[in-house]
Design a protein around this motif. Structure first.
Motif: not given
Lengths: 216, 231
Positions: B130-136, B165-172, B207-212
């Protein structure tokens, strides 16, 4: 004048010889058939690799997909063994000075490849193609076994011509959806005969038995 | 009762039991692994004076038969002349905010599905599905960092950033693409492992994952809103 008389037990020689004569050829045939078969000579080859790399750890415990490292497998005939850079994606940070990674560090500094020893090797006259198989729904596990449980990779299948043809003549039991190609634990029984038939017709699967498919 | 001389019986018995050794040996060889090279009885044309992919060669000092690209050269058709496509930046040097024109006629759902598959292969090991930085791998590396005797073997791990992360979410999207290709700080680039189409698919999926994970009711099409459950 004493004459040599065959002792009485020598009467048993003839039936014994006949029996031996019948058993020995059968024994020899079975010996060659089983002893010289690729299942004996080729299967189970497990060379010592220069780095004690464990699929059990990386693919099993860490759950990495095969394609992270063998990334050409869907696109080309050859399933590339990863270059040093792929390992360094992580091992610049994870245990960089581990003694087990000695050969990897050397490769990273000199630029020479790690000398992995090839486990699966067909004769130079036979040409295998990974992309033709994995994209049509033959999973890695069918030919390579439970790699995710192997501490050190060994040869799982005989890779003989008979083995290839057994499947090419009747692939239906080895088909799965291509999206599951790297799934080691996919339950093949969960697909019904009809689902397999539909996979077969969807991908127009008709494996060739022409010599020139595999020999050029 | 015929009496057979003892020695003959013994010899016969020994011979018969010797015959049992090969079957057991064959069974043993079949059931175990060995480091010995496979025995080839007929060599035929097994070893031909040619190279298959990744084969070694004695001709070159680095033992590679496939020669690496000479530095400073570009193979025919591989020149990156379109900065949007190859680097994710527009002509005036800003991050691209859209997919390159090459994707004009591509089915966007198929592109996202492809991106999801590629993300799960290449990125989820560290960033988590899910992109939260919790991979194995990230968890395992964190465990090494928390080792009681200090990180073993010089381990030093910067946690894989949450993609929400708020610094990553707005990245184009162009910047995400650039990160996939070249990496960022301690994260290695995936340009050599992932071909350019797939890098864009991954960037689109991120980008879709962030939106989700950051969507409001307004983002859901009106006819689908009724089916949503309150958390």
């Amino acid at each position: 004048m004493s004459r040599f008389l065959f002792p009485r037990w020598s009467n048993l020689l003839l039936p014994t010889l006949l029996m031996v004569g019948a058993v020995v050829p059968l024994y020899a045939v079975l010996f060659v058939a089983y002893g010289f078969s690729p299942k004996t000579l080729e299967v189970g080859y497990q060379p010592n690799q220069p780095i004690p790399f464990s699929h059990e750890l990386h693919a099993g415990q860490l759950g990495m997909d095969c394609r992270y490292c063998h990334n050409t497998v869907e696109r080309s005939g050859f399933a590339a063994v990863p270059p040093t850079q792929t390992c360094m994606n992580c091992h610049t940070g994870i245990r960089p000075s581990s003694p087990k990674l000695e050969a990897l560090r050397e490769s990273a500094t000199t630029g020479n490849p790690v000398t992995w020893i090839k486990v699966h090797k067909l004769g130079d006259y036979a040409y295998f193609d990974h992309s033709a198989h994995v994209n049509r729904g033959v999973g890695c596990v069918t030919c390579h076994g439970r790699i995710d449980r192997m501490e050190v990779v060994y040869r799982y299948a005989p890779l003989s011509m008979g083995w290839c043809l057994d499947c090419h003549r009747d692939p239906i039991n080895n088909l799965r959806p291509p999206s599951e190609m790297t799934n080691m634990t996919f339950d093949m029984q969960s697909l019904s005969r009809e689902e397999r038939e539909s996979l077969k017709s969807q991908f127009l699967i008709k494996p060739s038995e022409d010599c020139s498919t595999c020999h050029r | 009762m015929i009496s057979i001389p003892r020695p003959l019986i013994y010899i016969g018995g020994v011979l018969a039991s010797l015959l049992l050794i090969p079957p057991f040996a064959i069974g043993w060889i079949r059931e175990t692994q060995s480091t010995g090279r496979p025995v080839h009885i007929f060599w035929d044309m097994d070893m031909q004076p040619k190279f298959k992919a990744q084969a070694p060669s004695d001709l070159f000092a680095d033992t590679r038969a496939a020669r690496p690209i000479v530095p400073g050269t570009v193979a025919v058709g591989e020149a990156d002349l379109d900065p949007h496509w190859s680097e994710g930046v527009t002509a005036n040097g800003d991050w691209a905010i859209s997919l390159p024109a090459q994707f004009k006629d591509v089915d966007k759902n198929a592109l996202l599905a492809r991106g999801q598959e590629r993300f799960n292969i290449y990125c989820a090991v560290c960033h988590g599905y899910a992109g939260y930085g919790d991979g194995m791998v990230n968890r395992r590396a964190q465990a090494l960092m928390d080792n009681a005797d200090g990180p073993p073997n010089d381990t030093s791990w910067v946690p894989a950033k949450s993609l929400h992360d708020p610094t990553v979410r707005p990245q184009p999207i162009g910047q995400i693409y650039y990160t996939v290709k070249h990496g960022v700080r301690t994260m290695a680039g995936y340009g050599s492992q992932v071909p350019v189409e797939d890098r864009w698919a991954i960037a689109a999926y991120v980008k879709a994952l962030q939106l989700s994970q950051d969507a409001s009711l307004q983002d859901v099409p009106p006819d689908r809103r009724a089916g949503l459950k309150k958390p």
